[in-house]
Write a protein that holds these residues in place. Structure first.
Motif, PDB file in Angstrom:
ATOM      1  N   THR A   1      22.297  48.413  28.652  1.00 18.03           N
ATOM      2  CA  THR A   1      22.145  47.641  29.900  1.00 18.03           C
ATOM      3  C   THR A   1      23.030  46.407  29.811  1.00 18.03           C
ATOM      4  OG1 THR A   1      19.921  48.450  30.259  1.00 18.03           O
ATOM      5  CG2 THR A   1      20.495  46.429  31.385  1.00 18.03           C
ATOM      6  N   LEU A   2      23.683  46.074  30.915  1.00 10.08           N
ATOM      7  CA  LEU A   2      24.759  45.079  30.896  1.00 10.08           C
ATOM      8  C   LEU A   2      24.483  43.824  31.693  1.00 10.08           C
ATOM      9  CD1 LEU A   2      27.747  47.351  31.995  1.00 10.08           C
ATOM     10  CD2 LEU A   2      27.084  46.782  29.636  1.00 10.08           C
ATOM     11  N   GLN A   3      24.964  42.704  31.152  1.00 11.84           N
ATOM     12  CA  GLN A   3      25.210  41.491  31.933  1.00 11.84           C
ATOM     13  C   GLN A   3      26.661  41.116  31.705  1.00 11.84           C
ATOM     14  OE1 GLN A   3      25.595  38.183  30.124  1.00 11.84           O
ATOM     15  NE2 GLN A   3      26.181  37.108  31.991  1.00 11.84           N
ATOM     16  N   LEU A   4      27.402  40.935  32.759  1.00  9.00           N
ATOM     17  CA  LEU A   4      28.796  40.495  32.635  1.00  9.00           C
ATOM     18  C   LEU A   4      28.918  39.147  33.325  1.00  9.00           C
ATOM     19  CD1 LEU A   4      30.595  43.875  33.536  1.00  9.00           C
ATOM     20  CD2 LEU A   4      29.979  43.008  31.270  1.00  9.00           C
TER      21      LEU A   4
ATOM     22  N   LEU B   1      34.639  50.019  31.054  1.00  8.21           N
ATOM     23  CA  LEU B   1      33.430  50.772  30.683  1.00  8.21           C
ATOM     24  C   LEU B   1      33.250  52.038  31.521  1.00  8.21           C
ATOM     25  CD1 LEU B   1      30.829  47.909  30.107  1.00  8.21           C
ATOM     26  CD2 LEU B   1      31.853  49.410  28.386  1.00  8.21           C
ATOM     27  N   GLN B   2      34.239  52.342  32.338  1.00  4.72           N
ATOM     28  CA  GLN B   2      34.063  53.456  33.276  1.00  4.72           C
ATOM     29  C   GLN B   2      33.949  54.826  32.608  1.00  4.72           C
ATOM     30  OE1 GLN B   2      36.640  53.210  36.689  1.00  4.72           O
ATOM     31  NE2 GLN B   2      36.016  51.120  37.151  1.00  4.72           N
ATOM     32  N   GLU B   3      34.328  54.896  31.307  1.00  6.23           N
ATOM     33  CA  GLU B   3      34.206  56.178  30.594  1.00  6.23           C
ATOM     34  C   GLU B   3      32.795  56.390  30.029  1.00  6.23           C
ATOM     35  OE1 GLU B   3      36.772  58.323  30.530  1.00  6.23           O
ATOM     36  OE2 GLU B   3      37.716  56.789  31.792  1.00  6.23           O
ATOM     37  N   LYS B   4      31.941  55.354  30.089  1.00  7.78           N
ATOM     38  CA  LYS B   4      30.592  55.453  29.490  1.00  7.78           C
ATOM     39  C   LYS B   4      29.645  56.195  30.421  1.00  7.78           C
ATOM     40  CE  LYS B   4      31.779  52.708  26.085  1.00  7.78           C
ATOM     41  NZ  LYS B   4      31.698  52.961  24.661  1.00  7.78           N
ATOM     42  N   SER B   5      28.420  56.439  29.898  1.00  3.42           N
ATOM     43  CA  SER B   5      27.432  57.108  30.749  1.00  3.42           C
ATOM     44  C   SER B   5      26.080  56.417  30.671  1.00  3.42           C
ATOM     45  CB  SER B   5      27.284  58.573  30.332  1.00  3.42           C
ATOM     46  OG  SER B   5      26.873  58.647  28.993  1.00  3.42           O
ATOM     47  N   ASP B   6      25.319  56.566  31.726  1.00  2.36           N
ATOM     48  CA  ASP B   6      23.939  56.061  31.822  1.00  2.36           C
ATOM     49  C   ASP B   6      23.805  54.579  31.530  1.00  2.36           C
ATOM     50  OD1 ASP B   6      22.342  58.031  32.879  1.00  2.36           O
ATOM     51  OD2 ASP B   6      22.348  59.152  30.987  1.00  2.36           O
ATOM     52  N   LEU B   7      24.811  53.810  31.876  1.00  6.85           N
ATOM     53  CA  LEU B   7      24.700  52.356  31.722  1.00  6.85           C
ATOM     54  C   LEU B   7      23.678  51.827  32.722  1.00  6.85           C
ATOM     55  CD1 LEU B   7      28.495  51.448  31.452  1.00  6.85           C
ATOM     56  CD2 LEU B   7      26.824  51.599  29.573  1.00  6.85           C
ATOM     57  N   GLY B   8      23.110  50.666  32.378  1.00  2.42           N
ATOM     58  CA  GLY B   8      22.195  49.997  33.305  1.00  2.42           C
ATOM     59  C   GLY B   8      22.751  48.627  33.662  1.00  2.42           C
ATOM     60  N   ILE B   9      22.350  48.096  34.806  1.00  6.35           N
ATOM     61  CA  ILE B   9      22.809  46.765  35.208  1.00  6.35           C
ATOM     62  C   ILE B   9      21.597  45.866  35.435  1.00  6.35           C
ATOM     63  CG2 ILE B   9      23.993  45.455  37.009  1.00  6.35           C
ATOM     64  CD1 ILE B   9      25.924  47.884  37.139  1.00  6.35           C
ATOM     65  N   HIS B  10      21.506  44.827  34.612  1.00  6.02           N
ATOM     66  CA  HIS B  10      20.497  43.772  34.784  1.00  6.02           C
ATOM     67  C   HIS B  10      21.274  42.491  34.516  1.00  6.02           C
ATOM     68  CE1 HIS B  10      16.421  41.933  34.596  1.00  6.02           C
ATOM     69  NE2 HIS B  10      17.136  40.997  34.001  1.00  6.02           N
TER      70      HIS B  10
ATOM     71  N   ASP C   1      32.205  42.965  41.669  1.00  3.52           N
ATOM     72  CA  ASP C   1      32.893  44.183  42.118  1.00  3.52           C
ATOM     73  C   ASP C   1      33.019  45.231  41.018  1.00  3.52           C
ATOM     74  OD1 ASP C   1      33.932  42.180  44.271  1.00  3.52           O
ATOM     75  OD2 ASP C   1      34.495  44.180  44.965  1.00  3.52           O
ATOM     76  N   SER C   2      33.264  44.766  39.773  1.00  3.21           N
ATOM     77  CA  SER C   2      33.464  45.762  38.707  1.00  3.21           C
ATOM     78  C   SER C   2      32.186  46.560  38.470  1.00  3.21           C
ATOM     79  CB  SER C   2      33.951  45.100  37.411  1.00  3.21           C
ATOM     80  OG  SER C   2      32.955  44.304  36.851  1.00  3.21           O
ATOM     81  N   MET C   3      31.033  45.974  38.795  1.00  3.35           N
ATOM     82  CA  MET C   3      29.758  46.701  38.643  1.00  3.35           C
ATOM     83  C   MET C   3      29.607  47.752  39.740  1.00  3.35           C
ATOM     84  SD  MET C   3      27.244  43.615  37.577  1.00  3.35           S
ATOM     85  CE  MET C   3      27.708  42.466  36.290  1.00  3.35           C
ATOM     86  N   VAL C   4      30.081  47.432  40.923  1.00  2.74           N
ATOM     87  CA  VAL C   4      30.055  48.430  42.007  1.00  2.74           C
ATOM     88  C   VAL C   4      30.877  49.640  41.568  1.00  2.74           C
ATOM     89  CG1 VAL C   4      30.667  48.913  44.416  1.00  2.74           C
ATOM     90  CG2 VAL C   4      29.842  46.642  43.776  1.00  2.74           C
ATOM     91  N   ASP C   5      32.035  49.373  40.968  1.00  2.00           N
ATOM     92  CA  ASP C   5      32.893  50.480  40.515  1.00  2.00           C
ATOM     93  C   ASP C   5      32.189  51.307  39.441  1.00  2.00           C
ATOM     94  OD1 ASP C   5      34.857  49.643  42.237  1.00  2.00           O
ATOM     95  OD2 ASP C   5      35.871  48.403  40.740  1.00  2.00           O
ATOM     96  N   LEU C   6      31.476  50.614  38.525  1.00  2.00           N
ATOM     97  CA  LEU C   6      30.757  51.346  37.464  1.00  2.00           C
ATOM     98  C   LEU C   6      29.691  52.265  38.062  1.00  2.00           C
ATOM     99  CD1 LEU C   6      30.119  48.691  34.659  1.00  2.00           C
ATOM    100  CD2 LEU C   6      31.578  50.712  34.521  1.00  2.00           C
ATOM    101  N   ILE C   7      29.035  51.800  39.115  1.00  2.00           N
ATOM    102  CA  ILE C   7      27.985  52.613  39.756  1.00  2.00           C
ATOM    103  C   ILE C   7      28.643  53.770  40.514  1.00  2.00           C
ATOM    104  CG2 ILE C   7      26.162  52.601  41.514  1.00  2.00           C
ATOM    105  CD1 ILE C   7      25.868  49.510  40.753  1.00  2.00           C
ATOM    106  N   GLN C   8      29.675  53.450  41.274  1.00  2.00           N
ATOM    107  CA  GLN C   8      30.266  54.481  42.134  1.00  2.00           C
ATOM    108  C   GLN C   8      31.004  55.565  41.343  1.00  2.00           C
ATOM    109  OE1 GLN C   8      32.279  52.164  45.221  1.00  2.00           O
ATOM    110  NE2 GLN C   8      30.394  52.214  46.447  1.00  2.00           N
ATOM    111  N   CYS C   9      31.489  55.227  40.134  1.00  2.00           N
ATOM    112  CA  CYS C   9      32.169  56.267  39.343  1.00  2.00           C
ATOM    113  C   CYS C   9      31.162  57.061  38.503  1.00  2.00           C
ATOM    114  CB  CYS C   9      33.267  55.671  38.472  1.00  2.00           C
ATOM    115  SG  CYS C   9      32.639  54.892  36.968  1.00  2.00           S
ATOM    116  N   GLY C  10      29.895  56.672  38.544  1.00  2.92           N
ATOM    117  CA  GLY C  10      28.858  57.439  37.842  1.00  2.92           C
ATOM    118  C   GLY C  10      28.582  56.959  36.439  1.00  2.92           C
ATOM    119  N   ALA C  11      29.297  55.913  35.953  1.00  5.64           N
ATOM    120  CA  ALA C  11      29.067  55.419  34.587  1.00  5.64           C
ATOM    121  C   ALA C  11      27.735  54.669  34.494  1.00  5.64           C
ATOM    122  CB  ALA C  11      30.216  54.507  34.162  1.00  5.64           C
TER     123      ALA C  11
END
Ligand code: COA
Length: 434
Positions: free
Chosen positions: A214-217, A230-239, A245-255
């Motif tokens: 789970t990430l905080q940036l 981090l777009q190559e990773k899987s099942d990341l969480g966002i808290h 914007d980079s978090m939107v990309d992580l969600i939309q690419c499925g990471a």
């Protein structure tokens, strides 16, 4: 028309009429960032300019674009108090025209509930009312419930371009003293292009992030680069604190799926957002995204409940003891503590957690080392030596936790730019550190 719509019409006024609720000596506040109700603040400024108001103060965390309260002509009439310095308001704090309240971001709601003498006026920009009578505070929840509990008067500026965002950030029409309407575009934070060094640093951190973390940036180019890499990773969480914007990309690419999180499974959690229109559109009425108050999102004990929590933040300077300054350049204020310490502590409490402080080793075209023997006099310690975990520059990555002061000093020197290393070693020997 239902009863709430009738109430809405009864409470609807002009910004100038709402400004009449403000009295001399009043304490006014709005939540973080773009929650500032621009038309109401301007109308309060007009009254102050006309000599109708004295000693009114405007409290604000991360005031992006200024307002009449930063106009030196209104000094003593309508004054700014910063709770996090940045944007166009940085200069008026640096030159001492106005001052700031030192804090860790997680503690601000408690200050409003328990420490501040009172809150006379809570004013805020919100999205349009729904059929149940609720307004979403849009892109920030941070201080909303605490300020609502404390406020004597609640004034809303309803902006039809403010996204309606889920979470603990709603105000009901029955709680509102008066409201006005505006239609103004959201201010956008452009994404700076990634530099080669951002990519190098981001790549080293990405290699340390396990799937399911789970990430905080945080704020700045490096945390942004990590998000992209981090777009190559899987099942990341966002808290996180600030949604980007980079978090939107992580969600939309499925990471990022948020499915491994122990709390808020399937949802991204933040306390405020600032980015592009693409991000505001993503947040709008999205049940997989929620904003929560900052005493919840940034509470280290909540953060620590996530195994493998990864926090990535940046800094101005670090010394050979591992003391991190992230908010001043010498004695000159540059930023605030924000949530850096909250998230460093949370990552320290998380099983498998990792806290990264990432920065370029030099600044000003390579002429100044950001690694110093001791902090520049006047530098404010944001993260203490005992709480810092990983340090990353374009020259490498080290984990300081658990190492002796001697080894830590050697490790920190190894991340400096080569041309500064001899001098750092010389000073470290003089201090009997190495
Ligand atoms: N000495 C002199 N100047 C320095 C310096 C140093 N050691 N370090 C940075 N600067 C200058 C840079 O040269 C740059 O100046 P410029 O604007 O004239 O180019 C400016 O300060 C900004 O530096 P930069 O490295 O680009 O900052 P950033 O955008 O990456 O942000 C922080 C870095 C530390 C300011 C930012 O991360 C921050 O505000 N942190 C505190 C809050 C926080 O961490 N919150 C986390 C939760 S969201």
């Amino acid at each position: 028309m239902n009863q709430y719509q009738e109430m809405y019409l009864e409470k609807k006024k002009t910004a100038a009429e709402l400004a009449m609720y403000v009295k001399s000596g009043d304490i006014c506040a709005c939540p973080t960032g773009q929650e500032q109700p621009v038309s109401i603040c301007n109308a309060v400024g007009d009254r102050a300019r006309n000599g109708e108001l004295e000693n009114v103060v405007h409290h604000h965390t991360l005031c992006v674009s200024g307002g009449p309260f930063t106009d030196p002509a209104l000094k003593g009439k309508y004054d700014y108090v910063s709770w996090f310095t940045g944007g166009s308001c940085r200069k008026v704090i640096q030159d001492g025209t106005y001052s700031y309240v030192p804090n860790n971001y997680s503690t601000i709601p408690r200050y409003w509930r328990e420490v501040m003498p009172r809150l006379d006026i809570f004013y805020v920009q919100v999205s349009p009312m729904d059929s149940h009578g609720y307004f979403s505070c849009g892109i920030a929840a941070a201080e909303v419930p605490a300020m609502m509990e404390r406020a004597a008067v609640v004034l809303l500026e309803v902006n039809d371009q403010m996204p309606r965002v889920m979470g603990d950030n709603f105000i009901h029409i029955t709680q509102v003293t008066g409201l006005c309407e505006v239609s103004v575009p959201m201010s956008e934070l452009p994404n700076a292009p990634l530099s080669e060094t951002d990519r190098i640093i981001g790549g080293m951190i990405a290699a340390e992030v396990p799937n399911g973390a789970t990430l905080q940036l945080g704020i700045g180019g490096v945390p942004n680069a990590v998000g992209i890499l981090l777009q190559e990773k899987s099942d990341l969480g966002i808290h996180t604190e600030m949604f980007t914007d980079s978090m939107v990309d992580l969600i939309q690419c499925g990471a990022a799926t948020n499915m491994m999180k122990p709390i808020h499974k399937g949802k991204s959690i933040a306390t405020f957002a600032w980015g592009t229109q693409k991000m505001y559109d993503f947040m709008d009425s999205n049940p997989a995204f929620e904003l929560h108050p900052v005493d919840y999102t940034n509470n280290p004990y909540i953060i620590g409940q996530h195994d493998n929590f990864v926090s990535v933040n940046s800094c101005i300077e670090i010394d050979l003891f591992g003391q991190v300054c992230s908010e001043s350049i010498g004695t000159t204020p540059f930023s605030g503590s924000g949530g850096q310490v909250d998230f460093v502590r949370g990552a320290n409490l998380s099983k498998g957690g990792k806290g990264f402080i990432a920065m370029l080793s030099t600044t000003k075209g390579g002429t100044i080392s950001k690694i110093k023997p001791t902090l520049t006099p006047g530098s404010i310690v944001t993260t203490t030596k005992n709480e810092v975990d990983f340090l990353v520059t374009e020259n490498g990555i080290v984990r300081l936790k658990g190492q002796t002061a001697r080894d830590r000093a050697k490790m920190i020197i190894s991340l400096a730019a080569p041309e500064f290393r001899d001098e750092l070693e010389f000073e470290a020997k003089k201090m009997h550190l190495i």
